[in-house]
Design a protein around this motif. Structure first.
Motif, PDB file in Angstrom:
ATOM      1  N   ALA A 113       0.867  -1.210  -0.032  1.00  0.00           N
ATOM      2  CA  ALA A 113       0.010   0.010   0.003  1.00  0.00           C
ATOM      3  C   ALA A 113       0.769   1.159  -0.093  1.00  0.00           C
ATOM      4  O   ALA A 113       0.730   2.260  -0.786  1.00  0.00           O
ATOM      5  CB  ALA A 113      -1.077  -0.093   1.311  1.00  0.00           C
ATOM      6  N   ARG A 114       1.891   1.104   0.853  1.00  0.00           N
ATOM      7  CA  ARG A 114       2.977   2.415   0.903  1.00  0.00           C
ATOM      8  C   ARG A 114       3.553   2.737  -0.517  1.00  0.00           C
ATOM      9  O   ARG A 114       3.782   3.758  -0.885  1.00  0.00           O
ATOM     10  CB  ARG A 114       3.815   2.048   2.001  1.00  0.00           C
ATOM     11  CG  ARG A 114       3.170   2.120   3.404  1.00  0.00           C
ATOM     12  CD  ARG A 114       4.302   2.081   4.414  1.00  0.00           C
ATOM     13  NE  ARG A 114       3.490   2.055   5.843  1.00  0.00           N
ATOM     14  CZ  ARG A 114       3.595   1.145   6.947  1.00  0.00           C
ATOM     15  NH1 ARG A 114       4.738   0.451   6.517  1.00  0.00           N
ATOM     16  NH2 ARG A 114       3.056   1.435   7.636  1.00  0.00           N
ATOM     17  N   ARG A 115       3.841   1.602  -0.930  1.00  0.00           N
ATOM     18  CA  ARG A 115       4.391   1.744  -2.496  1.00  0.00           C
ATOM     19  C   ARG A 115       3.517   2.656  -3.502  1.00  0.00           C
ATOM     20  O   ARG A 115       4.103   3.365  -4.257  1.00  0.00           O
ATOM     21  CB  ARG A 115       4.384   0.293  -3.029  1.00  0.00           C
ATOM     22  CG  ARG A 115       5.035   0.222  -4.412  1.00  0.00           C
ATOM     23  CD  ARG A 115       5.130  -1.152  -5.058  1.00  0.00           C
ATOM     24  NE  ARG A 115       5.265  -1.239  -6.548  1.00  0.00           N
ATOM     25  CZ  ARG A 115       5.323  -2.330  -7.223  1.00  0.00           C
ATOM     26  NH1 ARG A 115       5.396  -3.495  -6.506  1.00  0.00           N
ATOM     27  NH2 ARG A 115       5.602  -2.459  -8.486  1.00  0.00           N
ATOM     28  N   PHE A 116       2.338   2.641  -3.364  1.00  0.00           N
ATOM     29  CA  PHE A 116       1.351   3.404  -4.055  1.00  0.00           C
ATOM     30  C   PHE A 116       0.934   4.704  -3.437  1.00  0.00           C
ATOM     31  O   PHE A 116      -0.131   5.101  -3.631  1.00  0.00           O
ATOM     32  CB  PHE A 116       0.114   2.542  -4.695  1.00  0.00           C
ATOM     33  CG  PHE A 116       0.636   1.370  -5.396  1.00  0.00           C
ATOM     34  CD1 PHE A 116       1.478   1.399  -6.699  1.00  0.00           C
ATOM     35  CD2 PHE A 116       0.628   0.057  -4.998  1.00  0.00           C
ATOM     36  CE1 PHE A 116       2.091   0.214  -7.546  1.00  0.00           C
ATOM     37  CE2 PHE A 116       1.218  -1.097  -5.534  1.00  0.00           C
ATOM     38  CZ  PHE A 116       1.968  -0.847  -6.903  1.00  0.00           C
ATOM     39  N   GLY A 117       1.438   5.034  -2.452  1.00  0.00           N
ATOM     40  CA  GLY A 117       1.318   6.150  -1.740  1.00  0.00           C
ATOM     41  C   GLY A 117      -0.047   6.191  -0.668  1.00  0.00           C
ATOM     42  O   GLY A 117      -0.442   7.339  -0.301  1.00  0.00           O
ATOM     43  N   VAL A 118      -0.003   4.907  -0.123  1.00  0.00           N
ATOM     44  CA  VAL A 118      -1.199   4.802   0.891  1.00  0.00           C
ATOM     45  C   VAL A 118      -0.549   4.669   2.122  1.00  0.00           C
ATOM     46  O   VAL A 118       0.064   3.657   2.549  1.00  0.00           O
ATOM     47  CB  VAL A 118      -2.169   3.686   0.572  1.00  0.00           C
ATOM     48  CG1 VAL A 118      -3.206   3.486   1.761  1.00  0.00           C
ATOM     49  CG2 VAL A 118      -2.978   3.944  -0.623  1.00  0.00           C
ATOM     50  N   ALA A 119      -0.646   5.249   2.811  1.00  0.00           N
ATOM     51  CA  ALA A 119       0.444   5.316   4.316  1.00  0.00           C
ATOM     52  C   ALA A 119       0.000   4.764   5.226  1.00  0.00           C
ATOM     53  O   ALA A 119       0.540   4.050   5.968  1.00  0.00           O
ATOM     54  CB  ALA A 119       0.673   6.850   4.878  1.00  0.00           C
ATOM     55  N   ASP A 120      -1.450   4.364   5.213  1.00  0.00           N
ATOM     56  CA  ASP A 120      -2.092   3.778   6.456  1.00  0.00           C
ATOM     57  C   ASP A 120      -3.327   2.911   5.977  1.00  0.00           C
ATOM     58  O   ASP A 120      -4.086   3.554   5.278  1.00  0.00           O
ATOM     59  CB  ASP A 120      -2.378   4.753   7.635  1.00  0.00           C
ATOM     60  CG  ASP A 120      -3.110   4.176   8.806  1.00  0.00           C
ATOM     61  OD1 ASP A 120      -2.430   2.868   9.274  1.00  0.00           O
ATOM     62  OD2 ASP A 120      -4.034   4.636   9.453  1.00  0.00           O
ATOM     63  N   LEU A 121      -3.548   1.773   6.609  1.00  0.00           N
ATOM     64  CA  LEU A 121      -4.772   1.046   6.307  1.00  0.00           C
ATOM     65  C   LEU A 121      -5.525   0.894   7.645  1.00  0.00           C
ATOM     66  O   LEU A 121      -5.222  -0.032   8.404  1.00  0.00           O
ATOM     67  CB  LEU A 121      -4.308  -0.407   5.709  1.00  0.00           C
ATOM     68  CG  LEU A 121      -3.458  -0.486   4.395  1.00  0.00           C
ATOM     69  CD1 LEU A 121      -3.328  -1.883   4.069  1.00  0.00           C
ATOM     70  CD2 LEU A 121      -4.433   0.467   3.132  1.00  0.00           C
ATOM     71  N   PRO A 122      -6.597   1.692   7.803  1.00  0.00           N
ATOM     72  CA  PRO A 122      -7.359   1.596   9.221  1.00  0.00           C
ATOM     73  C   PRO A 122      -8.020   0.334   9.317  1.00  0.00           C
ATOM     74  O   PRO A 122      -8.773   0.195  10.336  1.00  0.00           O
ATOM     75  CB  PRO A 122      -8.169   3.012   9.228  1.00  0.00           C
ATOM     76  CG  PRO A 122      -8.268   3.039   7.736  1.00  0.00           C
ATOM     77  CD  PRO A 122      -7.175   2.717   6.905  1.00  0.00           C
ATOM     78  N   GLY A 123      -8.261  -0.522   8.340  1.00  0.00           N
ATOM     79  CA  GLY A 123      -9.370  -1.589   8.257  1.00  0.00           C
ATOM     80  C   GLY A 123      -9.194  -2.102   7.059  1.00  0.00           C
ATOM     81  O   GLY A 123      -8.145  -2.314   6.190  1.00  0.00           O
ATOM     82  N   THR A 124     -10.114  -3.159   6.909  1.00  0.00           N
ATOM     83  CA  THR A 124     -10.376  -3.990   5.538  1.00  0.00           C
ATOM     84  C   THR A 124     -11.583  -4.117   5.127  1.00  0.00           C
ATOM     85  O   THR A 124     -12.556  -3.988   6.011  1.00  0.00           O
ATOM     86  CB  THR A 124      -9.806  -5.392   6.153  1.00  0.00           C
ATOM     87  OG1 THR A 124     -10.403  -5.807   6.985  1.00  0.00           O
ATOM     88  CG2 THR A 124      -8.372  -5.492   6.265  1.00  0.00           C
ATOM     89  N   PRO A 125     -11.945  -4.284   3.651  1.00  0.00           N
ATOM     90  CA  PRO A 125     -10.638  -4.289   2.870  1.00  0.00           C
ATOM     91  C   PRO A 125     -10.461  -2.929   2.272  1.00  0.00           C
ATOM     92  O   PRO A 125     -11.051  -1.925   2.704  1.00  0.00           O
ATOM     93  CB  PRO A 125     -11.676  -5.034   1.726  1.00  0.00           C
ATOM     94  CG  PRO A 125     -12.911  -4.652   1.672  1.00  0.00           C
ATOM     95  CD  PRO A 125     -13.062  -4.375   3.327  1.00  0.00           C
ATOM     96  N   ASN A 126      -9.448  -2.713   1.650  1.00  0.00           N
ATOM     97  CA  ASN A 126      -8.928  -1.563   0.812  1.00  0.00           C
ATOM     98  C   ASN A 126      -8.955  -1.790  -0.735  1.00  0.00           C
ATOM     99  O   ASN A 126      -8.296  -3.276  -0.988  1.00  0.00           O
ATOM    100  CB  ASN A 126      -7.461  -0.881   1.219  1.00  0.00           C
ATOM    101  CG  ASN A 126      -7.605  -0.904   2.768  1.00  0.00           C
ATOM    102  OD1 ASN A 126      -8.105   0.271   3.531  1.00  0.00           O
ATOM    103  ND2 ASN A 126      -7.396  -1.829   3.825  1.00  0.00           N
TER     104      ASN A 126
END
Length: 165
Positions: A113-126
């Motif tokens: 996710a970070r590779r594509f600019g998403v710093a945080d995943l607060p839950g699922t799914p994304n």
């Protein structure tokens, strides 16, 4: 005295009735995937999907979820239906990535996710929609899919159709 054979027969009949009624397994109106498909080499699968997307002029539909999550299984269930399969086949390269429980500090593959600019995943799914060059198309909606089980089929389809470009 109750005979064991009769008891086993009664229990078997009760279980068959429950399963045929399907009330225990489907108290919802979405097609739930029984097993959320995950990859053993997610980074490699993402790279391969990007390469296929470049060859076929498609986008990558990167779904980051988990088997424990009913919203992840609901989204995977919708994506497995004929209606969604046709959209995905025409417009996307689909990749599932297991992220564990990022909201509890037990996240997996967060670096993708970070590779594509998403710093945080607060839950699922994304859901990350990427161009074949790896550019994130839906930065504003990546983490808003945590309610996939309560979304309608049309709402999900329409959003994915719009993001397909």
């Amino acid at each position: 005295m109750i005979r064991p054979v009769h008891t086993i027969g009664a229990v078997t009949a009760l279980c068959a009735a429950i399963l045929s009624a399907n009330w225990y397994f489907s108290d919802h109106d979405y097609p739930e995937a029984r097993s959320y498909i995950v990859s053993e080499d997610p980074e490699g699968d993402v790279d391969a999907a990007l390469a296929r997307a470049a060859e076929n002029d498609k986008r990558v539909l990167l779904v980051m979820g988990a088997n424990w999550c009913h919203d992840s299984r609901a989204l995977a269930g919708w994506l497995g239906t004929q209606r969604f399969s046709e959209l995905i086949e025409d417009r996307y390269e689909l990749v599932y990535v297991n992220v564990g429980k990022p909201q509890e500090g037990d996240g997996h593959n967060i670096d993708i996710a970070r590779r594509f600019g998403v710093a945080d995943l607060p839950g699922t799914p994304n859901v990350l929609v990427l161009t074949h060059k790896g550019e994130l198309v839906n930065a504003d909606t990546v983490t808003t899919w945590r309610n996939a089980a309560s979304r309608s089929e049309n709402e999900i389809f329409d959003e994915l159709a719009k993001l397909a470009g």
